[in-house]
Design a protein around this motif. Structure first.
Motif, PDB file in Angstrom:
ATOM      1  N   PRO A 153     -24.312 -28.360   1.213  1.00  0.00           N
ATOM      2  CA  PRO A 153     -24.945 -27.040   1.297  1.00  0.00           C
ATOM      3  C   PRO A 153     -26.412 -27.116   0.902  1.00  0.00           C
ATOM      4  CG  PRO A 153     -22.826 -26.897   0.179  1.00  0.00           C
ATOM      5  CD  PRO A 153     -23.137 -28.361   0.332  1.00  0.00           C
ATOM      6  N   GLY A 154     -27.242 -26.272   1.513  1.00  0.00           N
ATOM      7  CA  GLY A 154     -28.652 -26.296   1.197  1.00  0.00           C
ATOM      8  C   GLY A 154     -29.360 -25.032   1.626  1.00  0.00           C
ATOM      9  N   ASP A 155     -30.697 -25.113   1.653  1.00  0.00           N
ATOM     10  CA  ASP A 155     -31.515 -23.972   2.043  1.00  0.00           C
ATOM     11  C   ASP A 155     -32.651 -24.475   2.923  1.00  0.00           C
ATOM     12  OD1 ASP A 155     -33.350 -25.195   0.310  1.00  0.00           O
ATOM     13  OD2 ASP A 155     -32.838 -23.867  -1.369  1.00  0.00           O
ATOM     14  N   ASP A 156     -33.688 -23.686   3.079  1.00  0.00           N
ATOM     15  CA  ASP A 156     -34.781 -24.060   3.979  1.00  0.00           C
ATOM     16  C   ASP A 156     -35.550 -25.281   3.501  1.00  0.00           C
ATOM     17  OD1 ASP A 156     -34.139 -21.980   5.649  1.00  0.00           O
ATOM     18  OD2 ASP A 156     -35.705 -20.631   4.904  1.00  0.00           O
ATOM     19  N   ASP A 157     -35.427 -25.651   2.231  1.00  0.00           N
ATOM     20  CA  ASP A 157     -36.110 -26.824   1.705  1.00  0.00           C
ATOM     21  C   ASP A 157     -35.274 -28.091   1.803  1.00  0.00           C
ATOM     22  OD1 ASP A 157     -38.403 -25.450   1.104  1.00  0.00           O
ATOM     23  OD2 ASP A 157     -37.876 -25.098  -0.995  1.00  0.00           O
ATOM     24  N   PHE A 182     -40.067 -33.879   8.717  1.00  0.00           N
ATOM     25  CA  PHE A 182     -39.986 -33.441  10.119  1.00  0.00           C
ATOM     26  C   PHE A 182     -38.585 -33.703  10.683  1.00  0.00           C
ATOM     27  CE2 PHE A 182     -44.560 -35.129   9.921  1.00  0.00           C
ATOM     28  CZ  PHE A 182     -44.998 -33.991   9.268  1.00  0.00           C
ATOM     29  N   GLN A 183     -37.624 -33.143  10.012  1.00  0.00           N
ATOM     30  CA  GLN A 183     -36.222 -33.444  10.276  1.00  0.00           C
ATOM     31  C   GLN A 183     -35.841 -33.169  11.729  1.00  0.00           C
ATOM     32  OE1 GLN A 183     -33.166 -31.056  10.251  1.00  0.00           O
ATOM     33  NE2 GLN A 183     -31.664 -32.227   9.114  1.00  0.00           N
ATOM     34  N   ASN A 184     -35.006 -34.015  12.255  1.00  0.00           N
ATOM     35  CA  ASN A 184     -34.355 -33.798  13.542  1.00  0.00           C
ATOM     36  C   ASN A 184     -32.950 -33.268  13.242  1.00  0.00           C
ATOM     37  OD1 ASN A 184     -33.266 -33.908  16.112  1.00  0.00           O
ATOM     38  ND2 ASN A 184     -33.521 -36.115  16.373  1.00  0.00           N
ATOM     39  N   PRO A 185     -32.663 -31.986  13.597  1.00  0.00           N
ATOM     40  CA  PRO A 185     -33.302 -31.204  14.651  1.00  0.00           C
ATOM     41  C   PRO A 185     -34.255 -30.097  14.203  1.00  0.00           C
ATOM     42  CG  PRO A 185     -31.166 -30.263  14.170  1.00  0.00           C
ATOM     43  CD  PRO A 185     -31.323 -31.448  13.250  1.00  0.00           C
ATOM     44  N   THR A 186     -34.359 -29.793  12.912  1.00  0.00           N
ATOM     45  CA  THR A 186     -35.003 -28.534  12.517  1.00  0.00           C
ATOM     46  C   THR A 186     -36.518 -28.624  12.417  1.00  0.00           C
ATOM     47  OG1 THR A 186     -34.863 -29.003  10.143  1.00  0.00           O
ATOM     48  CG2 THR A 186     -32.958 -27.928  11.167  1.00  0.00           C
ATOM     49  N   GLY A 187     -37.081 -29.829  12.289  1.00  0.00           N
ATOM     50  CA  GLY A 187     -38.514 -29.965  12.052  1.00  0.00           C
ATOM     51  C   GLY A 187     -38.925 -29.726  10.612  1.00  0.00           C
ATOM     52  N   ARG A 188     -37.971 -29.402   9.738  1.00  0.00           N
ATOM     53  CA  ARG A 188     -38.248 -29.068   8.339  1.00  0.00           C
ATOM     54  C   ARG A 188     -38.693 -30.300   7.544  1.00  0.00           C
ATOM     55  NH1 ARG A 188     -35.598 -31.714   5.637  1.00  0.00           N
ATOM     56  NH2 ARG A 188     -33.468 -30.937   5.845  1.00  0.00           N
ATOM     57  N   THR A 189     -39.588 -30.083   6.582  1.00  0.00           N
ATOM     58  CA  THR A 189     -40.016 -31.129   5.658  1.00  0.00           C
ATOM     59  C   THR A 189     -39.667 -30.714   4.236  1.00  0.00           C
ATOM     60  OG1 THR A 189     -41.811 -31.921   7.056  1.00  0.00           O
ATOM     61  CG2 THR A 189     -42.005 -32.371   4.714  1.00  0.00           C
ATOM     62  N   MET A 190     -38.976 -31.591   3.515  1.00  0.00           N
ATOM     63  CA  MET A 190     -38.633 -31.303   2.125  1.00  0.00           C
ATOM     64  C   MET A 190     -39.872 -31.320   1.254  1.00  0.00           C
ATOM     65  SD  MET A 190     -35.316 -33.630   1.264  1.00  0.00           S
ATOM     66  CE  MET A 190     -33.897 -33.720   2.349  1.00  0.00           C
ATOM     67  N   PRO A 191     -40.078 -30.300   0.415  1.00  0.00           N
ATOM     68  CA  PRO A 191     -41.189 -30.351  -0.547  1.00  0.00           C
ATOM     69  C   PRO A 191     -40.996 -31.481  -1.554  1.00  0.00           C
ATOM     70  CG  PRO A 191     -40.266 -28.129  -0.359  1.00  0.00           C
ATOM     71  CD  PRO A 191     -39.321 -29.045   0.338  1.00  0.00           C
ATOM     72  N   LEU A 192     -42.084 -31.869  -2.192  1.00  0.00           N
ATOM     73  CA  LEU A 192     -42.031 -32.971  -3.142  1.00  0.00           C
ATOM     74  C   LEU A 192     -41.063 -32.682  -4.282  1.00  0.00           C
ATOM     75  CD1 LEU A 192     -43.292 -35.730  -3.748  1.00  0.00           C
ATOM     76  CD2 LEU A 192     -45.061 -34.557  -5.065  1.00  0.00           C
ATOM     77  N   GLY A 324     -35.698 -10.423  16.968  1.00  0.00           N
ATOM     78  CA  GLY A 324     -34.730 -10.852  15.962  1.00  0.00           C
ATOM     79  C   GLY A 324     -34.516 -12.350  15.922  1.00  0.00           C
ATOM     80  N   SER A 325     -35.120 -13.092  16.873  1.00  0.00           N
ATOM     81  CA  SER A 325     -35.036 -14.546  16.856  1.00  0.00           C
ATOM     82  C   SER A 325     -35.964 -15.109  15.783  1.00  0.00           C
ATOM     83  CB  SER A 325     -35.448 -15.129  18.219  1.00  0.00           C
ATOM     84  OG  SER A 325     -34.628 -14.663  19.257  1.00  0.00           O
ATOM     85  N   SER A 326     -35.658 -16.311  15.313  1.00  0.00           N
ATOM     86  CA  SER A 326     -36.540 -17.021  14.387  1.00  0.00           C
ATOM     87  C   SER A 326     -36.654 -18.468  14.824  1.00  0.00           C
ATOM     88  CB  SER A 326     -36.010 -16.942  12.953  1.00  0.00           C
ATOM     89  OG  SER A 326     -34.753 -17.598  12.847  1.00  0.00           O
ATOM     90  N   MET A 327     -37.709 -19.115  14.377  1.00  0.00           N
ATOM     91  CA  MET A 327     -37.909 -20.519  14.729  1.00  0.00           C
ATOM     92  C   MET A 327     -38.704 -21.198  13.632  1.00  0.00           C
ATOM     93  SD  MET A 327     -40.680 -19.897  17.755  1.00  0.00           S
ATOM     94  CE  MET A 327     -41.998 -18.684  17.518  1.00  0.00           C
ATOM     95  N   THR A 328     -38.514 -22.507  13.519  1.00  0.00           N
ATOM     96  CA  THR A 328     -39.291 -23.274  12.564  1.00  0.00           C
ATOM     97  C   THR A 328     -40.684 -23.528  13.130  1.00  0.00           C
ATOM     98  OG1 THR A 328     -38.399 -25.333  13.480  1.00  0.00           O
ATOM     99  CG2 THR A 328     -37.265 -24.378  11.571  1.00  0.00           C
ATOM    100  N   SER A 329     -41.630 -23.792  12.241  1.00  0.00           N
ATOM    101  CA  SER A 329     -43.003 -24.099  12.639  1.00  0.00           C
ATOM    102  C   SER A 329     -43.382 -25.440  12.015  1.00  0.00           C
ATOM    103  CB  SER A 329     -43.958 -22.991  12.173  1.00  0.00           C
ATOM    104  OG  SER A 329     -45.276 -23.245  12.610  1.00  0.00           O
TER     105      SER A 329
END
Length: 401
Positions: A153-157, A182-192, A324-329
């Motif tokens: 389980p996790g969150d946006d980070d 830059f995770q595949n698939p979300t593009g998210r980067t974990m903060p330090l 109502g859609s959202s997307m990562t940047s």
């Protein structure tokens, strides 16, 4: 009288591991997406016009016309060409970790690295913890190795550190597979701070960490973040996987990993059993290219290529997706993760999208746990900015139906 062995039965069952392993839906979708009337947002293939064809041709020519010509066509060391390993270690060290050529194992693409790690660390039925969603080919690799992929389980980070400890203790997991940047698939980067907390959590739980890092070099905005493996609590328990596929050429099939000392021998044995060694001529050509080019300068050119494509796709998605859609940047990498409003099903939308001339990947394939049907992955890697804008418009029309 000699007794002939029985002939194999037609239709004899496959091994359980292979029978239970599904073909990559992205690979199957790419065949459809290659049709000329379809704008593909599906694959993460690097843009072909970023390939240094003249430079690589010269590198192969130098290898095959010079004193190493015979050596390039012969068997080689399992661990990889020593000069190439030194260059790869120097590049990896720019991400905040100490590495020498002795720490590096060259693999036939980073995909092979995942298989070697699963073979070296896990027995059938063991557990590896994963982000949810995560790289679908990693899920496929773990499935083929008969290893259970259990989501954290996790969150946006990223994954929650306390949840990692709890799930690890409950499942007896041996390792956690993470894509921090830059995770595949979300593009998210974990903060330090999350990286530090996860390193401490993995140490508490006694887990090996597998840091898959194919995209961190493709930074388009923002400041670089040191690898998870650079965290003090992670240095002696993290295997880092990188690749030349996204920054030079996937056709070279040059991946590489840096492993803690205790795992280098077992991983080399797994590599020997898999294919003896990665292509000698490809390794030597890659080494010659790296010796005669500034990889950092080349990567800066890639960022200039991909940045306007990312921006065009994000702008067009913002215009054409339903309210109502959202997307990562994402600040880098090749992917954008889209979440549609409640009630939409990306898999049901896909046939309409293909009929409308655009391809994407439904999000369900990236989940180890319960999939979120409203999610989908799009890539800005290969299309032009104009094509990306048109593709987003076609996607929006398909969603509306």
């Amino acid at each position: 009288m000699a007794i002939s062995p029985p002939a194999p039965r037609a239709g004899a069952p496959l091994s359980r591991r292979l029978a239970d392993t599904q073909s990559s839906p992205v690979r199957e979708l790419l065949e459809t997406a290659m049709q000329p009337h379809i704008i593909s947002l599906a694959g993460g293939l690097p843009a072909p016009d970023t390939f240094d064809v003249p430079g690589l041709r010269a590198a192969f020519d130098e290898v095959l016309s010079g004193p190493d010509a015979i050596r390039s066509l012969q068997y080689s060391l399992t661990e990889g060409d020593p000069a190439l390993r030194e260059q790869l270690a120097a590049f990896m060290a720019k991400s905040g970790i100490e590495a020498t050529g002795h720490d590096i194992l060259v693999t036939t693409g980073s995909q092979q690295a995942l298989g070697l790690i699963a073979s070296a660390l896990c027995d059938p039925g063991d557990t590896i913890l994963v982000e949810d969603p995560t790289y679908l080919a990693a899920l496929q690799t773990f499935q083929l190795a008969d290893v259970n992929a259990v989501p954290i389980p996790g969150d946006d980070d990223g994954p929650d550190p306390e949840a990692l400890i709890e799930v690890a203790r409950r499942t007896g997991a041996k390792a956690a597979y993470l894509i921090p940047t830059f995770q595949n698939p979300t593009g998210r980067t974990m903060p330090l701070a999350r990286r530090a907390a996860l390193a401490e959590a993995a140490a508490t739980a006694g887990l090996w960490l597998i840091e898959d890092d194919p995209y961190s070099a493709l930074r388009l905005d923002g400041e670089p973040v040191d690898l998870l493996a650079a965290q003090p609590a992670a240095r002696d328990r993290t295997i880092v996987i990188q690749t030349l596929s996204k920054v030079l050429s996937p056709g070279l099939r040059i991946g590489y990993l840096r492993a803690p000392k205790a795992l280098r021998g077992p991983l080399a044995v797994a590599k020997q059993a898999a294919d003896l060694h990665t292509s000698t001529v490809a390794q030597l050509a890659a080494e010659r290219w790296l010796a005669s080019h500034d990889l950092s300068e080349h990567i800066a050119g890639l960022a200039a290529h991909y940045r306007p494509r990312r921006d065009a796709l994000l702008a067009a998605l913002g215009e054409h997706l339903p309210e109502g859609s959202s997307m990562t940047s994402p600040e880098g990498g090749l992917f954008v993760w889209v979440t549609l409003p409640d009630g939409h099903d990306a898999e049901e939308i896909l046939p309409r999208a293909l009929a409308n001339g655009v391809a994407f990947v439904p999000g369900k394939y990236f989940y180890a746990g319960e999939p979120v049907k409203e999610t989908l992955r799009v890539s800005f890697a290969t299309a032009t900015p104009a094509e990306l804008a048109e593709g987003a418009a076609r996607l929006g029309a398909a969603i509306i139906g």
